[in-house]
Design a protein around this motif. Structure first.
Motif, PDB file in Angstrom:
ATOM      1  N   THR A  72      27.021   9.831   2.836  1.00  5.73           N
ATOM      2  CA  THR A  72      25.962   9.756   2.063  1.00  5.73           C
ATOM      3  C   THR A  72      24.907   8.977   1.475  1.00  5.73           C
ATOM      4  N   THR A  73      25.356   7.158   1.958  1.00  6.99           N
ATOM      5  CA  THR A  73      24.416   6.230   2.426  1.00  6.99           C
ATOM      6  C   THR A  73      23.082   6.798   2.831  1.00  6.99           C
ATOM      7  N   ALA A  74      23.440   6.976   4.000  1.00  6.51           N
ATOM      8  CA  ALA A  74      22.515   7.581   5.013  1.00  6.51           C
ATOM      9  C   ALA A  74      21.707   8.978   4.372  1.00  6.51           C
ATOM     10  N   ALA A  75      22.041   9.562   3.488  1.00  9.21           N
ATOM     11  CA  ALA A  75      21.141  10.574   2.662  1.00  9.21           C
ATOM     12  C   ALA A  75      20.661   9.971   2.067  1.00  9.21           C
ATOM     13  N   GLU A  76      20.628   8.872   1.031  1.00  8.03           N
ATOM     14  CA  GLU A  76      20.644   8.562  -0.306  1.00  8.03           C
ATOM     15  C   GLU A  76      19.325   7.519   0.591  1.00  8.03           C
ATOM     16  N   ASP A  77      19.115   6.676   1.468  1.00 14.02           N
ATOM     17  CA  ASP A  77      18.329   6.121   2.195  1.00 14.02           C
ATOM     18  C   ASP A  77      17.393   7.271   2.446  1.00 14.02           C
ATOM     19  N   VAL A  78      17.642   8.282   2.766  1.00 12.34           N
ATOM     20  CA  VAL A  78      15.898   8.702   3.171  1.00 12.34           C
ATOM     21  C   VAL A  78      15.253   9.606   1.821  1.00 12.34           C
ATOM     22  N   THR A  79      16.500  10.039   0.688  1.00 10.59           N
ATOM     23  CA  THR A  79      16.181   9.980  -0.284  1.00 10.59           C
ATOM     24  C   THR A  79      14.874   9.012  -1.107  1.00 10.59           C
ATOM     25  N   GLU A  80      15.752   8.205  -0.500  1.00  7.56           N
ATOM     26  CA  GLU A  80      14.567   6.926  -1.130  1.00  7.56           C
ATOM     27  C   GLU A  80      13.083   7.120  -0.600  1.00  7.56           C
ATOM     28  N   LEU A  81      13.187   6.819   0.679  1.00 10.27           N
ATOM     29  CA  LEU A  81      11.835   6.801   1.320  1.00 10.27           C
ATOM     30  C   LEU A  81      10.825   7.516   0.725  1.00 10.27           C
ATOM     31  N   LYS A  82      11.463   9.032   0.173  1.00  9.57           N
ATOM     32  CA  LYS A  82      10.534   9.962  -0.183  1.00  9.57           C
ATOM     33  C   LYS A  82      10.454  10.162  -1.155  1.00  9.57           C
ATOM     34  N   LEU A  83      10.785   9.135  -1.851  1.00 12.48           N
ATOM     35  CA  LEU A  83      10.346   8.897  -3.494  1.00 12.48           C
ATOM     36  C   LEU A  83       9.193   7.396  -3.662  1.00 12.48           C
ATOM     37  N   ILE A  84       9.320   7.119  -2.450  1.00 13.12           N
ATOM     38  CA  ILE A  84       7.934   5.897  -2.020  1.00 13.12           C
ATOM     39  C   ILE A  84       6.759   6.895  -2.629  1.00 13.12           C
ATOM     40  N   PRO A  85       5.824   6.283  -3.532  1.00 15.08           N
ATOM     41  CA  PRO A  85       4.652   6.842  -3.692  1.00 15.08           C
ATOM     42  C   PRO A  85       3.823   6.622  -3.027  1.00 15.08           C
ATOM     43  N   PRO A  86       3.144   8.003  -2.259  1.00 13.35           N
ATOM     44  CA  PRO A  86       1.616   7.662  -1.083  1.00 13.35           C
ATOM     45  C   PRO A  86       1.052   6.707  -2.313  1.00 13.35           C
ATOM     46  N   TYR A  87       0.562   5.960  -1.695  1.00  9.65           N
ATOM     47  CA  TYR A  87      -0.790   4.651  -2.114  1.00  9.65           C
ATOM     48  C   TYR A  87      -1.956   5.386  -2.427  1.00  9.65           C
ATOM     49  N   GLU A  88      -2.325   6.436  -2.333  1.00  7.13           N
ATOM     50  CA  GLU A  88      -3.291   7.018  -2.772  1.00  7.13           C
ATOM     51  C   GLU A  88      -2.675   7.450  -4.801  1.00  7.13           C
ATOM     52  N   SER A  89      -1.828   7.726  -4.479  1.00  3.34           N
ATOM     53  CA  SER A  89      -1.048   7.964  -5.763  1.00  3.34           C
ATOM     54  C   SER A  89      -0.830   7.017  -7.078  1.00  3.34           C
ATOM     55  N   LEU A  90      -0.897   5.370  -6.568  1.00  2.56           N
ATOM     56  CA  LEU A  90      -1.194   4.527  -7.332  1.00  2.56           C
ATOM     57  C   LEU A  90      -2.469   4.061  -7.731  1.00  2.56           C
ATOM     58  N   ASP A  91      -3.384   4.379  -7.728  1.00  2.00           N
ATOM     59  CA  ASP A  91      -4.883   4.508  -7.657  1.00  2.00           C
ATOM     60  C   ASP A  91      -4.869   5.235  -8.281  1.00  2.00           C
ATOM     61  N   LYS A  92      -4.541   5.133 -10.366  1.00  2.04           N
ATOM     62  CA  LYS A  92      -5.090   5.793 -10.748  1.00  2.04           C
ATOM     63  C   LYS A  92      -6.040   5.598 -11.660  1.00  2.04           C
ATOM     64  N   ASP A  93      -7.034   4.861 -11.150  1.00  3.21           N
ATOM     65  CA  ASP A  93      -8.485   5.207 -11.936  1.00  3.21           C
ATOM     66  C   ASP A  93      -9.296   5.622 -10.537  1.00  3.21           C
ATOM     67  N   LYS A  94      -8.828   5.611  -9.072  1.00  2.00           N
ATOM     68  CA  LYS A  94      -9.352   6.289  -8.391  1.00  2.00           C
ATOM     69  C   LYS A  94     -10.722   5.722  -8.086  1.00  2.00           C
ATOM     70  N   ASP A  95     -10.484   4.401  -7.973  1.00  2.00           N
ATOM     71  CA  ASP A  95     -11.097   2.930  -7.504  1.00  2.00           C
ATOM     72  C   ASP A  95     -10.976   2.746  -6.344  1.00  2.00           C
ATOM     73  N   GLY A  96     -10.434   3.574  -5.527  1.00  2.00           N
ATOM     74  CA  GLY A  96      -9.594   2.462  -3.875  1.00  2.00           C
ATOM     75  C   GLY A  96      -9.086   1.141  -4.255  1.00  2.00           C
ATOM     76  N   ILE A  97      -9.206   0.629  -5.275  1.00  2.00           N
ATOM     77  CA  ILE A  97      -7.974  -0.513  -5.418  1.00  2.00           C
ATOM     78  C   ILE A  97      -7.041  -0.129  -6.614  1.00  2.00           C
ATOM     79  N   VAL A  98      -5.319  -0.889  -5.309  1.00  2.00           N
ATOM     80  CA  VAL A  98      -4.464  -0.496  -6.907  1.00  2.00           C
ATOM     81  C   VAL A  98      -3.729  -1.507  -7.030  1.00  2.00           C
ATOM     82  N   THR A  99      -3.876  -1.966  -8.725  1.00  4.59           N
ATOM     83  CA  THR A  99      -3.851  -3.066  -9.394  1.00  4.59           C
ATOM     84  C   THR A  99      -2.426  -2.464  -9.757  1.00  4.59           C
TER      85      THR A  99
END
Length: 99
Positions: free
Chosen positions: A31-58
């Motif tokens: 279960t712990t190993a499965a949770e670790d894999v799930t956690e990794l999948k939940l880290i948002p892609p870098y590009e999706s963090l750039d809400k205003d799409k200016d190339g800089i993630v604040t």
């Protein structure tokens, strides 16, 4: 003689309890190993963090887009410039993968 006849029964019950405890430990680690894999999948892609799409993630964008990850991602801002560079993000993601 009654005590001697009980020994196999007590032994069988003890073995059963031990085997049951061992299998529960293995299930918990799976279960712990499965949770670790799930956690990794939940880290948002870098590009999706750039809400205003200016190339800089604040860090403010991190708070808005990924509040569940904000504390971890804020800690990745190693130069404390209130921005998360691609390099800082990549190191953070690799660190998350090893946990």
């Amino acid at each position: 003689m009654t005590g001697i006849r009980c020994v196999p029964v007590v032994l069988a019950i003890s073995v059963g309890l031990l085997l049951g405890a061992c299998s529960k430990t293995q299930e918990a680690s799976k279960t712990t190993a499965a949770e670790d894999v799930t956690e990794l999948k939940l880290i948002p892609p870098y590009e999706s963090l750039d809400k205003d799409k200016d190339g800089i993630v604040t860090l403010a964008e991190v708070d808005a887009v990924a509040p569940d990850w904000a504390e971890r991602l804020h800690a990745c801002d190693t130069d404390r410039d209130q921005k998360l560079s691609r390099g800082e993000y990549d190191v953070c993601k690799q660190t998350s993968a090893s946990h």
